[in-house]
Design an enzyme around this catalytic site. Structure first.
Site, short mmCIF file in Angstrom:
data_model
loop_
_atom_site.label_atom_id
_atom_site.label_comp_id
_atom_site.label_asym_id
_atom_site.label_seq_id
_atom_site.Cartn_x
_atom_site.Cartn_y
_atom_site.Cartn_z
N ASN A 1 78.19 -9.52 15.22
CA ASN A 1 76.89 -8.92 14.92
C ASN A 1 76.91 -7.46 15.33
O ASN A 1 76.64 -7.10 16.48
CB ASN A 1 75.78 -9.69 15.66
CG ASN A 1 75.57 -11.06 15.08
OD1 ASN A 1 74.98 -11.23 14.01
ND2 ASN A 1 76.07 -12.08 15.79
N GLU A 2 77.28 -6.62 14.39
CA GLU A 2 77.48 -5.20 14.66
C GLU A 2 76.14 -4.46 14.78
O GLU A 2 75.08 -5.02 14.43
CB GLU A 2 78.31 -4.57 13.53
CG GLU A 2 79.71 -5.16 13.37
CD GLU A 2 80.67 -4.68 14.45
OE1 GLU A 2 80.23 -4.16 15.49
OE2 GLU A 2 81.89 -4.85 14.25
N PRO A 3 76.15 -3.21 15.28
CA PRO A 3 74.92 -2.43 15.35
C PRO A 3 74.18 -2.44 14.01
O PRO A 3 74.79 -2.27 12.95
CB PRO A 3 75.43 -1.03 15.70
CG PRO A 3 76.66 -1.29 16.51
CD PRO A 3 77.29 -2.49 15.86
N SER B 1 72.35 -5.14 13.22
CA SER B 1 72.07 -6.55 12.94
C SER B 1 70.64 -6.91 13.35
O SER B 1 70.15 -6.47 14.39
CB SER B 1 73.06 -7.46 13.69
OG SER B 1 74.37 -7.28 13.21
#
Length: 643
Positions: free
Chosen positions: A175-177, A179
Site C-alpha cells: 500500500n504505497e503513498p 493509498s
C-alpha cells in the site's frame, strides 16, 4: 480512562528496553528491544500462544503474513517451536499480504518461494490452508481474483493476527503513498523507492516488477490484532513519522493509529528517532542526567540554536526543555566540560602518540608501534569508511593488517564480470574462459551464478582490494581474505553465522595478536552483511577474552557509506588534510567494479566515494560549528568496551 497498555488486548507481556509512555508525541503503542532477534522471538511466542489457544477451543487460527527481511527470524522461531516444542499448524489458515506482478511461483524473488523457503516447507500446515496472491493472473481476471481473495479472508472468519513490516515510504504490504484507508485487495503500481529497495534482490532495479497485488489498508485494519516489525536505523525516520505524525495517505502506515490493538515492535536502531529517545528531555522533566545524555542534549541544543558550545546561555537551556539540567550545573561549567570532551576526541595519531601524555587522548601512547587489524566486511569498506585513518596508521609506522571478511562477489555485475572474462580470453584463450563467457551471456534473470562465475567475481574484488591498499602503501603480505562461509551462497540471502565463520575470525586475531582492531559498526547496511561480520568479531573476541593479548586489545568501530556516528557518540575523530581526502578518493577509485551503477546503492544515488567524502567533510563541519578546530574532513570512531 484506560492506560495505554490496558487498551491493547494481548496476552503477551512485551519487555521493552524502556517503558512505553503515552505522550503527546506517540500515537501508536510501541516497544523497543535491545535487538531484533530477542524481539522476533517474543513475537513468535505471541503467535504460538494464539495458535494454541485456538486449538484448545477447536477453532481455526487465521494469520496474515508478511515477507521481506523483517519477519525472517519470527518464522525461524516458529519453525523451531514446531520441531522442538510440538507446535502444530494443522488448524492455521494463512493469507499473505502481497506478491509481485507478474511473478512466477518458481522465481526465487517470488513471495511464494520466500514463504515456502522460510516457513511452509518446514511445518505441518495443510497446503490448502496457504493463501498467497497469484502473481500470474492478468488482464480482466485480476479484478475478480482480488475480490475473491477478499471474500476468502472473510469466509475464513477474518484475520486473527496480522504481521507487518514497513517500507521506507511508509507502505504496509504494498500500500504505497496515496493509498486510501478504505482500500481492499487490488493491483498497485510500486513506488520508485520501493523498487530501489528491492533492486539488490533482483540484481538491478531494471529487473524489479513495476506492479504488485496487495491486501488493502481496510483489509489490514480489519485484523483483530496487528504487530508491525521495525528493525535498524534505516527504518527510524519512517517509524517516527508513523508513530508521531498525523494520519495521512502520504504515509499509509499512519492509518494504523486508528487500530485499537496494534503494537510496533522495534529494535534500538528503529526507535532512535522517536522523541522519547532522541530528545527525552522534551518528554520527561524528571529524567536522570547522565554524562552521555548531557552530551547528547548539548549537541542538540547547539543545532537548535545555531550556536557554538561556549556561546550557550542559561536562557538557551531553559527555553529548550533543559531547565532540569541547568538546575544541576550552571551553563558555563556545562559548556566548558562539553567543549573539552569533544576537543579530547580529536587526534592525528589514531594509533596513539608516542612519548606523549595520553591522559586525555583517545588512544594509548604505548606500545608506540601497534599491531592493527582493520576488519572490512566487503572488499572496499576499509577505504570507504576509514581510508584516511588507514593511511595515517601506515604512515606512522604501525604494523597494519587488513582482513576482508567476505568475497563481495555478488556485488559484481554480470557486465563487469563479462568484461574481465573476455579480457582473460584475449590474453590466454581457454575453454574455461569461454565457458564463463557463455554462462554469463545465457544466464536467466532469476538464476544463481555458477561457481566459476562467483570465483571470477570474487577475484575481481580481490584484485581491486590489492590495488587500493598498495596505493596506501600496505604490503601484500598484510592483506588477508577470509571468504566467510555464511556469505558464499551466491545469492542475497545468506546463511546464519556459524562456528566455521567465527573460527576463521578467531584464527586471524590469534595469529596477529593485535593491540587495535577496527571493525564496521554501520548496521544500516541494507543487506545485513555488516551486522553478521560485526557479530563474528564480537563472538571471536568473547571466546578469546582469556588470552593475555586480548585484554590489551582495543576495539574501534567505524561506520560505512550510509550513516555516521552522532557527534556526542564520537570517541576518536581523525582529521584529514585536503591531500589525504584526495588520497582516500583515489584508493576508493581502485574498486572500479563498484564505481558506476553498483547494485547496492540503497536510497542514495551518489557513488560511494562521494558519500564518504561528503560525510567526512560534514563531520568536520559539525565540529567547526560547535566551536572546535577547522579541518577539511574527519573520520569518526567509537570504542566498543566489552563487559
Amino acid at each position: 480512562m484506560k492506560t495505554i497498555l490496558e487498551r491493547y488486548d494481548t496476552d503477551i507481556s512485551y519487555k521493552p528496553v524502556g517503558k512505553f509512555e503515552e505522550t503527546r508525541y506517540e500515537k501508536i503503542h510501541n516497544v523497543i528491544f535491545s535487538n531484533s532477534n530477542e524481539a522476533s522471538i517474543k513475537v513468535a511466542q505471541e503467535i504460538s500462544d494464539l495458535i494454541r489457544k485456538k486449538q484448545a477451543s477447536n477453532k481455526t487460527c487465521v494469520l496474515g503474513l508478511a515477507t521481506g527481511s523483517s519477519p525472517i527470524k519470527v518464522y525461524e522461531e516458529l519453525v523451531r517451536m514446531h520441531n522442538e516444542e510440538g507446535l502444530s499448524f494443522a488448524n492455521v489458515i494463512t493469507f499473505n499480504l502481497d506478491e509481485y506482478l507478474p511473478m512466477e511461483r518458481e522465481n526465487r524473488q517470488s513471495y511464494y518461494f520466500f514463504m515456502h523457503e522460510h516457513l511452509f516447507n518446514h511445518i505441518d500446515i495443510p497446503e490448502e490452508n496457504i493463501n498467497i496472491p497469484d502473481g500470474t493472473v492478468s488482464g480482466e481476471s485480476v479484478i475478480q481474483y482480488c475480490l475473491a481473495y477478499e471474500k476468502k479472508i472473510k469466509n475464513s472468519g477474518g484475520l486473527d493476527f496480522q504481521l507487518l513490516g514497513i517500507g521506507r515510504t511508509g507502505h504496509v504490504g504494498f500500500n504505497e503513498p496515496g493509498s486510501h484507508y478504505n482500500s481492499g485487495t487490488r493491483v498497485i503500481t510500486l513506488d520508485h523507492i520501493t523498487r530501489v529497495d528491492a533492486a539488490p534482490a533482483f540484481l538491478g532495479i531494471e529487473n524489479v516488477p513495476r506492479k504488485a497485488i496487495t491486501m488493502g489498508l481496510a483489509t489490514v485494519l480489519s485484523a483483530k490484532r496487528i504487530v508491525l516489525l521495525g528493525w535498524g536505523q534505516n527504518k527510524a525516520e519512517i517509524i517516527k513519522k508513523t508513530v508521531e505524525g498525523d494520519i495521512s495517505s502520504h504515509v499509509p502506515a499512519t492509518y494504523l493509529q486508528q487500530h485499537g490493538n496494534c503494537t510496533f515492535v522495534l529494535d534500538v536502531g528503529a526507535g532512535t528517532e522517536l522523541t522519547r529517545n532522541k530528545t527525552p528531555w522534551l518528554v520527561d522533566e524528571s529524567l536522570q542526567w547522565t554524562e552521555d545524555l548531557t552530551a547528547k542534549a548539548i549537541v542538540w541544543l547547539c543545532n537548535e540554536t545555531g550556536k557554538s558550545i561556549l556561546s550557550l546561555t542559561d536562557k538557551d537551556y531553559n527555553d529548550n526543555g533543559m531547565s532540569g539540567l541547568l538546575a544541576l550545573e550552571d551553563s558555563y561549567d556545562l559548556n566548558i566540560k562539553m567543549f573539552n570532551r569533544l576537543q579530547h576526541t580529536i587526534t592525528g595519531w589514531p594509533g596513539g602518540k608516542p612519548n606523549a601524555d595520553d591522559t586525555h587522548r583517545p588512544e594509548r601512547a604505548l606500545p608506540a608501534t601497534k599491531r592493527v587489524i582493520i576488519f572490512s566486511p566487503h572488499p572496499d569498506d576499509d577505504v570507504i569508511s576509514m581510508g584516511g585513518t588507514f593511511d595515517r596508521l601506515i604512515e606512522q609506522g604501525h604494523d597494519v593488517h587488513v582482513v576482508y571478511q567476505t568475497s563481495g562477489n555478488i556485488a559484481v555485475s554480470d557486465t563487469e564480470a563479462l568484461k574481465f572474462a573476455e579480457i582473460a580470453k584475449r590474453i590466454a584463450p581457454s575453454k574455461e574462459a569461454q565457458t564463463i563467457i557463455d554462462s554469463i551471456k545465457t544466464k536467466k534473470e532469476s538464476s544463481f551464478d555458477s561457481l566459476e562465475i562467483r570465483s571470477l567475481k570474487g577475484n575481481i574484488r580481490r584484485g581491486e582490494s590489492y590495488a587500493a591498499v598498495r596505493y596506501l602503501g600496505l604490503d601484500d603480505a598484510n592483506v588477508h581474505f577470509l571468504d566467510l562461509p555464511f556469505y558464499e551462497t551466491g545469492t542475497i540471502k545468506k546463511k546464519n553465522l556459524s562456528d566455521d565463520d567465527i573460527n576463521l575470525v578467531m584464527d586471524i586475531i590469534t595469529e596477529i595478536k593485535p593491540h587495535q582492531i577496527y571493525a564496521a559498526g554501520d548496521l544500516a547496511d541494507p543487506h545485513g552483511t555488516h551486522k553478521v561480520c560485526l557479530d563474528a568479531v564480537f563472538e571471536a573476541m568473547e571466546r578469546l577474552k582469556e588470552e593475555p593479548f586480548i585484554k590489551d586489545c582495543w576495539l574501534w568501530l567505524y561506520r560505512g557509506a550510509w550513516h555516521e556516528w552522532d557527534i556526542n557518540e564520537i570517541e576518536m575523530a581523525v582529521p584529514m588534510s585536503p591531500d589525504q581526502v584526495l588520497k582516500k578518493r583515489y584508493a576508493i577509485f581502485c574498486h572500479q567494479s563498484q564505481k558506476d551503477g553498483v547494485m547496492f546503492q540503497g536510497d542514495d544515488s551518489r557513488e560511494f566515494w562521494m558519500r564518504a567524502e561528503e560525510r567526512n567533510k560534514d563531520t568536520a563541519s559539525r565540529y567547526r560549528a560547535l566551536g572546535l578546530s577547522d579541518y577539511a574532513a574527519m573520520e569518526a570512531f567509537v570504542r566498543h568496551k566489552f563487559d
